[in-house]
Write an enzyme that holds these catalytic residues in place. Structure first.
Site, mmCIF file in Angstrom:
data_model
loop_
_atom_site.group_PDB
_atom_site.id
_atom_site.type_symbol
_atom_site.label_atom_id
_atom_site.label_comp_id
_atom_site.label_asym_id
_atom_site.label_seq_id
_atom_site.Cartn_x
_atom_site.Cartn_y
_atom_site.Cartn_z
ATOM 1 N N HIS A 17 19.942 5.801 -28.900
ATOM 2 C CA HIS A 17 20.823 5.460 -30.029
ATOM 3 C C HIS A 17 22.094 6.327 -29.981
ATOM 4 O O HIS A 17 23.204 5.828 -30.138
ATOM 5 C CB HIS A 17 20.135 5.724 -31.371
ATOM 6 C CG HIS A 17 18.937 4.867 -31.652
ATOM 7 N ND1 HIS A 17 17.756 5.374 -32.133
ATOM 8 C CD2 HIS A 17 18.738 3.530 -31.553
ATOM 9 C CE1 HIS A 17 16.891 4.391 -32.312
ATOM 10 N NE2 HIS A 17 17.448 3.258 -31.964
ATOM 11 N N LYS A 41 6.384 -1.568 -42.523
ATOM 12 C CA LYS A 41 5.962 -1.213 -43.889
ATOM 13 C C LYS A 41 5.585 0.260 -43.997
ATOM 14 O O LYS A 41 5.479 0.812 -45.080
ATOM 15 C CB LYS A 41 4.744 -2.056 -44.307
ATOM 16 C CG LYS A 41 5.025 -3.542 -44.372
ATOM 17 C CD LYS A 41 5.638 -3.922 -45.717
ATOM 18 C CE LYS A 41 5.779 -5.424 -45.876
ATOM 19 N NZ LYS A 41 6.662 -6.048 -44.863
ATOM 20 N N ARG A 90 18.658 -3.021 -24.150
ATOM 21 C CA ARG A 90 17.936 -2.255 -23.138
ATOM 22 C C ARG A 90 17.454 -3.129 -21.990
ATOM 23 O O ARG A 90 17.459 -2.742 -20.842
ATOM 24 C CB ARG A 90 16.718 -1.560 -23.762
ATOM 25 C CG ARG A 90 17.070 -0.346 -24.543
ATOM 26 C CD ARG A 90 15.969 0.017 -25.484
ATOM 27 N NE ARG A 90 15.867 -0.975 -26.550
ATOM 28 C CZ ARG A 90 15.152 -0.817 -27.641
ATOM 29 N NH1 ARG A 90 14.435 0.260 -27.798
ATOM 30 N NH2 ARG A 90 15.130 -1.746 -28.563
ATOM 31 N N SER A 128 12.266 4.069 -30.672
ATOM 32 C CA SER A 128 11.691 4.926 -31.703
ATOM 33 C C SER A 128 10.161 4.860 -31.649
ATOM 34 O O SER A 128 9.476 5.847 -31.902
ATOM 35 C CB SER A 128 12.173 4.483 -33.086
ATOM 36 O OG SER A 128 13.582 4.580 -33.150
HETATM 37 P P1 ADP Z 1 14.189 0.624 -31.936
HETATM 38 O O1 ADP Z 1 13.066 0.872 -32.876
HETATM 39 O O2 ADP Z 1 13.880 -0.452 -30.935
HETATM 40 O O3 ADP Z 1 14.727 1.860 -31.319
HETATM 41 P P2 ADP Z 1 16.387 0.215 -33.847
HETATM 42 O O4 ADP Z 1 16.416 -0.877 -34.858
HETATM 43 O O5 ADP Z 1 16.297 1.581 -34.397
HETATM 44 O O6 ADP Z 1 15.273 -0.112 -32.801
HETATM 45 O O7 ADP Z 1 17.655 0.095 -32.896
HETATM 46 C C1 ADP Z 1 18.956 -0.035 -33.355
HETATM 47 C C2 ADP Z 1 19.857 -0.524 -32.239
HETATM 48 O O8 ADP Z 1 19.816 0.364 -31.134
HETATM 49 C C3 ADP Z 1 19.503 -1.886 -31.647
HETATM 50 O O9 ADP Z 1 20.717 -2.532 -31.332
HETATM 51 C C4 ADP Z 1 18.722 -1.527 -30.406
HETATM 52 O O10 ADP Z 1 18.771 -2.553 -29.447
HETATM 53 C C5 ADP Z 1 19.469 -0.311 -29.948
HETATM 54 N N1 ADP Z 1 18.671 0.610 -29.148
HETATM 55 C C6 ADP Z 1 17.435 1.076 -29.410
HETATM 56 N N2 ADP Z 1 17.027 1.933 -28.448
HETATM 57 C C7 ADP Z 1 18.045 1.993 -27.532
HETATM 58 C C8 ADP Z 1 18.224 2.683 -26.291
HETATM 59 N N3 ADP Z 1 17.269 3.459 -25.776
HETATM 60 N N4 ADP Z 1 19.403 2.524 -25.639
HETATM 61 C C9 ADP Z 1 20.353 1.708 -26.141
HETATM 62 N N5 ADP Z 1 20.235 1.018 -27.290
HETATM 63 C C10 ADP Z 1 19.111 1.155 -27.989
#
Ligand code: ADP
Length: 161
Positions: A17, A41, A90, A128
């Site tokens: 992120h 949830k 990803r 995450s």
């Molecule tokens: P996640 O639980 O899959 O990490 P989030 O809703 O928190 O998902 O992710 C927010 C945004 O960040 C989404 O656009 C997701 O595709 C992107 N994202 C999540 N992990 C990564 C990563 N490792 N590298 C790049 N983008 C990511």
């Protein structure tokens, strides 16, 4: 001023992120990282806690702000004067859902565009969910999340045991 919104659940924020946030902040004048309501949830961190963790990590990035929003993403984007929503991709597996959401959002508001940014190859495995799974078994989290928040994750995991 070119403004973008980077939405997600960030439960918790990962190095993947953060990589997207930094790259987005180089392209746009202003970036709003928006912690959206989680469909999970049973999240690990409350939304307020997630906002605080992200704020701590991006405090040196002058053009990045962290907020939280209920409701529709396009409404939030509009309220911030943003015409662009940034999403990280990803793998092909992310694409189906994200593309569907991008089209649905465009249907609601054609003025808002979704921009897909390819994940850094270093972090394509990272989510995450992976972080939470690793933390459950006391793995070293330094390759997964910014160091400033490792203690928070460890403590939170202990409190949930
Ligand atoms: P996640 O639980 O899959 O990490 P989030 O809703 O928190 O998902 O992710 C927010 C945004 O960040 C989404 O656009 C997701 O595709 C992107 N994202 C999540 N992990 C990564 C990563 N490792 N590298 C790049 N983008 C990511």
């Amino acid at each position: 001023m070119k403004t973008a919104v980077y939405p997600g659940s960030f439960d918790p924020i990962t190095l993947g992120h953060l990589n997207i946030i930094k790259r987005t902040a180089r392209i746009f004048d202003k970036v709003y990282v928006c912690v959206m309501k989680n469909s999970d949830k049973n999240p690990l961190f409350t939304r307020e806690e997630r906002v605080e963790l992200i704020q701590r990590i991006v405090k040196h990035l002058d053009n990045v702000e962290v907020e939280t929003a209920d409701g529709l993403l396009v409404e939030y984007a509009k309220s911030k004067g943003a015409r662009v929503v940034v999403k990280g991709l990803r793998a092909v597996s992310d694409f189906d859902w994200e593309f569907q959401m991008a089209l649905a959002n465009r249907k609601i508001d054609p003025a808002i565009d979704t921009l897909f940014m390819a994940a850094s190859e270093k972090y394509t495995f990272l989510s995450s969910t992976v972080v939470k799974e690793m933390a459950k078994y006391n793995a070293d989290l330094r390759d997964f999340v910014p160091r400033e928040i490792i203690d928070d994750i460890v403590k939170k995991m202990e409190s949930k045991r």
